[in-house]
Design a protein around this motif. Structure first.
Motif, mmCIF file in Angstrom:
data_model
loop_
_atom_site.group_PDB
_atom_site.id
_atom_site.type_symbol
_atom_site.label_atom_id
_atom_site.label_comp_id
_atom_site.label_asym_id
_atom_site.label_seq_id
_atom_site.Cartn_x
_atom_site.Cartn_y
_atom_site.Cartn_z
ATOM 1 N N ARG A 1 37.799 47.761 41.004
ATOM 2 C CA ARG A 1 37.728 48.394 39.679
ATOM 3 C C ARG A 1 39.028 49.138 39.386
ATOM 4 N NH1 ARG A 1 33.068 50.380 40.258
ATOM 5 N NH2 ARG A 1 33.616 52.477 40.983
ATOM 6 N N HIS A 2 39.584 49.806 40.385
ATOM 7 C CA HIS A 2 40.833 50.559 40.206
ATOM 8 C C HIS A 2 42.013 49.607 39.953
ATOM 9 C CE1 HIS A 2 42.835 54.405 40.372
ATOM 10 N NE2 HIS A 2 43.740 53.949 41.222
ATOM 11 N N TYR A 3 41.941 48.389 40.470
ATOM 12 C CA TYR A 3 43.015 47.411 40.291
ATOM 13 C C TYR A 3 42.834 46.572 39.026
ATOM 14 C CZ TYR A 3 43.784 48.413 45.285
ATOM 15 O OH TYR A 3 44.013 49.025 46.494
ATOM 16 N N GLY A 4 41.726 46.792 38.314
ATOM 17 C CA GLY A 4 41.508 46.077 37.064
ATOM 18 C C GLY A 4 41.018 44.646 37.239
ATOM 19 N N ILE A 5 40.360 44.357 38.362
ATOM 20 C CA ILE A 5 39.808 43.025 38.580
ATOM 21 C C ILE A 5 38.365 43.178 39.049
ATOM 22 C CG2 ILE A 5 42.033 41.990 39.189
ATOM 23 C CD1 ILE A 5 41.192 42.170 42.121
ATOM 24 N N SER A 6 37.619 42.071 39.001
ATOM 25 C CA SER A 6 36.238 42.112 39.471
ATOM 26 C C SER A 6 36.187 41.752 40.948
ATOM 27 C CB SER A 6 35.373 41.140 38.677
ATOM 28 O OG SER A 6 35.746 39.802 38.954
ATOM 29 N N VAL A 7 35.140 42.227 41.640
ATOM 30 C CA VAL A 7 34.950 41.834 43.039
ATOM 31 C C VAL A 7 34.763 40.330 43.120
ATOM 32 C CG1 VAL A 7 33.456 42.059 45.059
ATOM 33 C CG2 VAL A 7 33.978 44.066 43.685
ATOM 34 N N ASN A 8 34.052 39.768 42.120
ATOM 35 C CA ASN A 8 33.827 38.319 42.094
ATOM 36 C C ASN A 8 35.152 37.565 42.058
ATOM 37 O OD1 ASN A 8 31.900 36.056 41.816
ATOM 38 N ND2 ASN A 8 32.931 35.774 39.857
ATOM 39 N N SER A 9 36.082 38.050 41.221
ATOM 40 C CA SER A 9 37.399 37.419 41.136
ATOM 41 C C SER A 9 38.151 37.558 42.465
ATOM 42 C CB SER A 9 38.215 38.060 40.008
ATOM 43 O OG SER A 9 39.545 37.605 40.026
ATOM 44 N N LEU A 10 38.024 38.724 43.085
ATOM 45 C CA LEU A 10 38.726 38.981 44.345
ATOM 46 C C LEU A 10 38.234 38.064 45.461
ATOM 47 C CD1 LEU A 10 40.732 41.011 45.746
ATOM 48 C CD2 LEU A 10 38.692 42.276 46.440
ATOM 49 N N LEU A 11 36.930 37.767 45.455
ATOM 50 C CA LEU A 11 36.326 37.027 46.556
ATOM 51 C C LEU A 11 36.061 35.557 46.238
ATOM 52 C CD1 LEU A 11 33.706 39.679 47.726
ATOM 53 C CD2 LEU A 11 36.016 39.295 48.580
ATOM 54 N N ARG A 12 36.331 35.162 45.002
ATOM 55 C CA ARG A 12 36.031 33.780 44.624
ATOM 56 C C ARG A 12 36.831 32.808 45.471
ATOM 57 N NH1 ARG A 12 36.683 34.228 39.266
ATOM 58 N NH2 ARG A 12 38.760 33.333 39.225
ATOM 59 N N ARG A 13 36.181 31.743 45.870
ATOM 60 C CA ARG A 13 36.826 30.764 46.754
ATOM 61 C C ARG A 13 38.072 30.175 46.106
ATOM 62 N NH1 ARG A 13 36.601 25.407 46.789
ATOM 63 N NH2 ARG A 13 34.870 25.371 45.325
ATOM 64 N N GLU A 14 37.986 29.895 44.796
ATOM 65 C CA GLU A 14 39.117 29.251 44.126
ATOM 66 C C GLU A 14 40.216 30.238 43.757
ATOM 67 O OE1 GLU A 14 36.034 29.145 43.025
ATOM 68 O OE2 GLU A 14 35.316 27.073 43.003
ATOM 69 N N ALA A 15 39.938 31.527 43.898
ATOM 70 C CA ALA A 15 40.910 32.525 43.463
ATOM 71 C C ALA A 15 42.224 32.375 44.211
ATOM 72 C CB ALA A 15 40.356 33.939 43.674
ATOM 73 N N VAL A 16 43.291 32.490 43.458
ATOM 74 C CA VAL A 16 44.622 32.345 44.040
ATOM 75 C C VAL A 16 45.340 33.670 43.900
ATOM 76 C CG1 VAL A 16 46.817 31.148 43.857
ATOM 77 C CG2 VAL A 16 44.696 29.908 43.428
ATOM 78 N N HIS A 17 45.885 34.162 44.983
ATOM 79 C CA HIS A 17 46.557 35.462 44.961
ATOM 80 C C HIS A 17 48.054 35.242 45.159
ATOM 81 C CE1 HIS A 17 42.873 37.963 44.866
ATOM 82 N NE2 HIS A 17 42.378 36.808 45.282
#
Length: 391
Positions: free
Chosen positions: A63-79
């Motif tokens: 929440r502090h970083y402006g993203i959702s936990v779902n987005s952070l942990l999503r398998r397809e998410a690219v960082h």
């Protein structure tokens, strides 16, 4: 899309994702630790994978970083992790550059994530990277630019659409968005995602062309060094001098400039504003860049551009008089979507893989603009006969 449970991530992988998310949001470790109610040393341990993050800590940090936990942990998410590279540059305190680096990082991350979701593999057609050699850096840039033109089969003519050439023929990731006026463009390279370029869409078309060609020079010879291009700032490094010379040589190849110059000036006793305007328009560069190139090739005397500046310059009104309605193209801001990124987003939206809101966030565009683009895409598809359907 399914959320990947935290236990499927190793502490190291999750810690790395948290670090990238924090740096992308420009949040310090101290501020993040304070928000999560933990010590800074604990946060450092989490980011290094030495200690697992608890669910409650993940909620607060995301929440502090402006993203959702779902987005952070999503398998397809690219960082994608481009931002720290730009922070290592001398200009790292400039807020306009920090914001531009964040935009580039987010656009690259969105495109790679869409590729993963759709099962699309981006093809690269990269020429071998050149090494900067000792000696005349300008001569090497001229030769390298001509070699790339030959490799791409461009001949000696003007480059009609540099952005499409870089994006579709070379496979570079190229985007244009409105940036701080001082920032013309950014370049970054990553082994996983490849070469990435962001160009300021609020600049004139001729200036955008020059920015793109300059960044292409960095891709050819210094691709592993991130770069911020501010063409009001003159660098003395060999890398910058090479990129500037490469850009000039690629957009205005010597032989073509000489031939066109001879064609236009035959029968004339003096070089005129009309000659400059026609040459600049033909090659898609600014009037100043065209005159300086003529000086460089010794087709006109050194100091010609300074003379024009001291005697009223070459105005937009004079350009309109010479080339008419075509002049308006030079002054219009470019559409802000990357063609490939937009097509991927449209495809994912049609397959209900992303929402319209997610699409707006991925493209870094407002909802009204996204709705307008979606309406245009649907209208185009409705007009197409079944004969042209793709299997």
């Amino acid at each position: 899309m399914m959320t990947k449970p935290t236990q499927e991530f190793s502490p190291v992988e999750l810690g790395e994702r948290l670090r990238v998310a924090r740096e992308s949001a420009s949040v310090t470790q101290d501020a993040a630790a304070k928000a999560a109610g933990i010590g800074r040393t604990t946060l450092v341990a989490i980011e290094k994978g030495q200690r697992s993050a608890r669910p409650s800590e993940l909620q607060v940090l995301s929440r502090h970083y402006g993203i959702s936990v779902n987005s952070l942990l999503r398998r397809e998410a690219v960082h994608v992790d481009l931002i720290p590279r730009f922070r290592s540059l001398p200009e790292n305190e400039d807020q306009g550059i920090v914001e531009a680096a964040r935009v580039l990082n987010d656009l690259v991350r969105a495109e790679v994530e869409l590729e993963n979701v759709l099962g699309v593999h981006r093809l690269r057609n990269y020429p071998a990277e050149k090494t900067l050699l000792p000696g005349d850096i300008r001569a090497q840039a001229e030769q390298d630019a001509q070699s790339l033109r030959n490799w791409l089969g461009l001949g000696e003519g003007p480059v009609q659409d540099l952005i499409s050439l870089m994006e579709l023929q070379l496979g570079l990731r190229v985007y244009s968005r409105k940036l701080d006026p001082k920032v013309s463009g950014l370049f970054a390279y990553d082994d996983e995602v490849g070469a990435c370029i962001l160009i300021n869409s609020s600049h004139r078309r001729d200036r955008r062309n020059q920015t793109g060609a300059h960044e292409l020079g960095h891709f050819i010879a210094t691709r592993r060094h991130p770069e911020v291009y501010q063409d009001e700032k003159y660098e003395n490094s060999r890398e910058e001098r090479y990129a500037n010379a490469f850009g000039r040589a690629f957009l205005t190849p010597a032989r073509a400039v000489m031939e066109k110059f001879k064609e236009l000036t035959t029968g004339s006793s003096h070089l005129t504003r009309r000659h400059i305007i026609l040459l600049a328009h033909y090659f898609g560069v600014s009037r100043q860049a065209m005159v300086l190139r003529l000086e460089e090739l010794e087709l006109t005397k050194k100091g010609t551009w300074e003379w024009f500046k001291d005697n009223g310059g070459i105005t937009d009104a004079q350009v309109r008089q010479v080339i008419g309605e075509q002049a308006e193209v030079l002054y219009t801001a470019e559409d802000t979507q990357s063609s490939r990124l937009f097509l991927l987003a449209i495809d994912a939206w049609k397959k209900d893989l992303i929402s319209e809101g997610q699409m707006a966030e991925m493209l870094k565009l407002g909802r009204p603009k996204v709705r307008e683009l979606l309406d245009e895409a649907e209208a185009e598809e409705d007009e197409v006969d079944d004969l042209f359907k793709l299997s």
